[in-house]
Motif scaffolding. Structure first.
Motif, PDB file in Angstrom:
ATOM      1  N   GLN A 205      -5.907  10.840  -9.887  1.00 35.77           N
ATOM      2  CA  GLN A 205      -6.219   9.357  -9.865  1.00 35.77           C
ATOM      3  C   GLN A 205      -6.238   8.406 -11.240  1.00 35.77           C
ATOM      4  OE1 GLN A 205     -10.208   8.855  -8.126  1.00 35.77           O
ATOM      5  NE2 GLN A 205     -10.032   6.535  -7.848  1.00 35.77           N
TER       6      GLN A 205
ATOM      7  N   ARG B 137      -7.341   5.002  -5.216  1.00 37.43           N
ATOM      8  CA  ARG B 137      -8.477   5.770  -4.723  1.00 37.43           C
ATOM      9  C   ARG B 137      -7.769   7.222  -3.980  1.00 37.43           C
ATOM     10  NH1 ARG B 137      -8.536   4.856   0.709  1.00 37.43           N
ATOM     11  NH2 ARG B 137      -7.247   3.115   1.822  1.00 37.43           N
ATOM     12  N   THR B 138      -8.865   8.087  -3.921  1.00 41.01           N
ATOM     13  CA  THR B 138      -8.405   9.153  -3.158  1.00 41.01           C
ATOM     14  C   THR B 138      -8.636   9.104  -1.834  1.00 41.01           C
ATOM     15  OG1 THR B 138     -10.516  10.363  -3.786  1.00 41.01           O
ATOM     16  CG2 THR B 138      -8.899  10.773  -5.227  1.00 41.01           C
ATOM     17  N   GLN B 139      -8.030   9.858  -0.919  1.00 48.27           N
ATOM     18  CA  GLN B 139      -8.014   9.958   0.335  1.00 48.27           C
ATOM     19  C   GLN B 139      -8.288  11.258   1.100  1.00 48.27           C
ATOM     20  OE1 GLN B 139      -5.134   8.761   3.472  1.00 48.27           O
ATOM     21  NE2 GLN B 139      -6.440   6.906   3.598  1.00 48.27           N
ATOM     22  N   GLY B 140      -9.246  11.754   1.565  1.00 47.11           N
ATOM     23  CA  GLY B 140      -9.276  13.312   2.009  1.00 47.11           C
ATOM     24  C   GLY B 140      -9.358  14.260   0.677  1.00 47.11           C
ATOM     25  N   ASN B 141      -8.634  15.431   1.168  1.00 46.92           N
ATOM     26  CA  ASN B 141      -8.827  16.569  -0.118  1.00 46.92           C
ATOM     27  C   ASN B 141      -7.262  16.586  -0.704  1.00 46.92           C
ATOM     28  OD1 ASN B 141     -11.121  17.489   0.754  1.00 46.92           O
ATOM     29  ND2 ASN B 141     -10.194  18.610   2.547  1.00 46.92           N
TER      30      ASN B 141
ATOM     31  N   GLU C  69       0.981  -1.041  -0.095  1.00 49.95           N
ATOM     32  CA  GLU C  69       0.025   0.048  -0.013  1.00 49.95           C
ATOM     33  C   GLU C  69       0.746   1.277  -0.033  1.00 49.95           C
ATOM     34  OE1 GLU C  69      -3.726   0.728   2.346  1.00 49.95           O
ATOM     35  OE2 GLU C  69      -2.398   1.751   3.426  1.00 49.95           O
TER      36      GLU C  69
ATOM     37  N   ARG D  90      -4.788  13.360  -0.992  1.00 45.20           N
ATOM     38  CA  ARG D  90      -3.909  12.087  -1.164  1.00 45.20           C
ATOM     39  C   ARG D  90      -4.461  11.176  -2.089  1.00 45.20           C
ATOM     40  NH1 ARG D  90      -1.548  10.581   5.059  1.00 45.20           N
ATOM     41  NH2 ARG D  90      -0.498  12.524   5.567  1.00 45.20           N
TER      42      ARG D  90
ATOM     43  N   VAL E 108       1.133   5.492  -0.259  1.00 48.25           N
ATOM     44  CA  VAL E 108      -0.141   6.921   0.032  1.00 48.25           C
ATOM     45  C   VAL E 108       0.856   7.785  -0.445  1.00 48.25           C
ATOM     46  CG1 VAL E 108      -1.158   7.991   1.828  1.00 48.25           C
ATOM     47  CG2 VAL E 108      -0.873   5.670   2.000  1.00 48.25           C
TER      48      VAL E 108
ATOM     49  N   VAL F  91      -4.147   6.912  -2.533  1.00 50.54           N
ATOM     50  CA  VAL F  91      -3.759   5.757  -2.033  1.00 50.54           C
ATOM     51  C   VAL F  91      -3.821   4.623  -3.160  1.00 50.54           C
ATOM     52  CG1 VAL F  91      -4.308   3.976  -0.217  1.00 50.54           C
ATOM     53  CG2 VAL F  91      -4.610   6.433   0.180  1.00 50.54           C
TER      54      VAL F  91
ATOM     55  N   GLN G 252       1.244  12.155  -0.982  1.00 50.51           N
ATOM     56  CA  GLN G 252       0.399  13.365  -0.776  1.00 50.51           C
ATOM     57  C   GLN G 252       0.791  14.605  -2.209  1.00 50.51           C
ATOM     58  OE1 GLN G 252      -0.080  14.749   2.680  1.00 50.51           O
ATOM     59  NE2 GLN G 252      -1.058  16.570   1.882  1.00 50.51           N
TER      60      GLN G 252
ATOM     61  N   GLN H 154      -3.096   0.484  -3.773  1.00 50.92           N
ATOM     62  CA  GLN H 154      -2.882  -0.902  -3.245  1.00 50.92           C
ATOM     63  C   GLN H 154      -2.731  -1.903  -4.420  1.00 50.92           C
ATOM     64  OE1 GLN H 154      -6.711  -1.166  -1.083  1.00 50.92           O
ATOM     65  NE2 GLN H 154      -5.649  -1.040   0.721  1.00 50.92           N
TER      66      GLN H 154
END
Length: 303
Positions: free
Chosen positions: A40, A58-62, A17, A64, A19, A66, A21, A68
């Motif tokens: 993305q 996938r997006t994470q928050g505003n 995984e 990030r 991540v 991610v 920024q 996998q």
């Protein structure tokens, strides 16, 4: 004995995984939702082109992204490919023979890329105050359908590309007037190769050579096909995961068999006639009717 197939249980999927920024390329702007969605999509396409079929982006928050990936072991080369801004430039170096790996400043407004995971202060950049080289064409002029990995006469991997729109004319005009000069190919402000213009290139087709091997050629092709990122990605975390929880196709082959209870054969009355209970009821009704008829007949005779 009779047996029935029991569906196989899904196996756990180990993988990695990653991540990232997302940061704006220049200025004090913030990363907006459209840029994050575009990032993305570009990362997804790059992974597909590398042949990593089982993955999730996938997006994470505003800000990030991610990623996998099942089964991937060495994250470093994958991270470098996914996190690269992917800004390709052909520059006018004149008589300067720039060695591959040299960081340069160009007339493009986009700042040099940051190495994934590196602090901005430790990222490789051109020396402040160094020469600024004019940009002839960029990756935006490249036709994605014309990008492919090829091999030269000695079997070395290279990336062929073709230009679209006005890019072919710009390259033809420049090469016609700069024969004998250097025209380095730069990716994220880093020189990949530094060819000398031997003749006019009229058809907008070129080749990027001097690559380390097939893997680097594939990664470069994946970057050129889907364009540059609208943001800069910095590595936040890369870790091994025992079970990613990605959806897996249902196995077609059974992993276990279990005995089933045989069904008793149907009786002859069940196979071709009425059930015994129904027959008994019919007989009872008939008997009652006959008794009633007999009673009525006897009563009339007595009169």
């Amino acid at each position: 004995a009779n047996f029935s197939i029991v569906a196989a249980r899904p196996l756990q999927q180990a993988g990695i995984e990653i991540v990232f920024q997302a940061q704006p390329l220049s200025g004090n702007d913030k990363v907006n939702p459209d840029q994050l969605d575009q990032t993305q999509a570009v990362v997804e396409n790059r992974i597909n082109d590398l042949g990593l079929s089982q993955h999730l982006v996938r997006t994470q928050g505003n800000d990030r992204i991610v990623v996998q990936m099942a089964g991937a072991v060495n994250a470093d080369p994958i991270t470098a490919t996914l996190g690269a801004v992917g800004l390709l430039e052909l520059i006018d170096a004149g008589n300067d023979a720039l060695n591959p790996g040299t960081m340069v400043q160009t007339s493009s407004a986009v700042a040099p890329a940051v190495v994934p995971g590196a602090a901005p202060s430790s990222a490789p950049t051109a020396t402040p105050g160094s020469k600024v080289y004019p940009v002839i064409i960029t990756g935006a002029d490249i036709d994605p359908t014309g990008v492919m990995v090829e091999f030269d006469q000695v079997g070395a991997a290279e990336v062929a590309f073709s230009l679209r729109g006005n890019g072919a004319k710009k390259l033809a005009d420049f090469t016609a007037s700069h024969i004998g000069k250097y025209m380095p190919i730069v990716l994220d402000k880093k020189v990949i190769s530094s060819p000398v213009i031997q003749a006019t290139i009229p058809n907008g087709e070129g080749v990027i050579s001097n690559l380390s091997g097939v893997d680097e050629a594939k990664k470069l092709a994946a970057i050129l096909k889907y364009g540059s990122l609208p943001v800069r990605l910095t590595l936040v975390e890369s870790r091994a995961v025992a079970d990613l929880g990605l959806p897996t196709p249902t196995p077609l082959v059974a992993t276990s068999l279990s005995p089933t209870t045989p069904t008793a054969p149907a009786s002859s009355s069940q196979q071709g006639g009425l059930a015994p209970g129904v027959i008994i009821r019919i007989i009872a009704v008939v008997v009652i009717l006959l008794a009633l008829i007999a009673f009525l007949i006897l009563r009339r005779l007595r009169r």
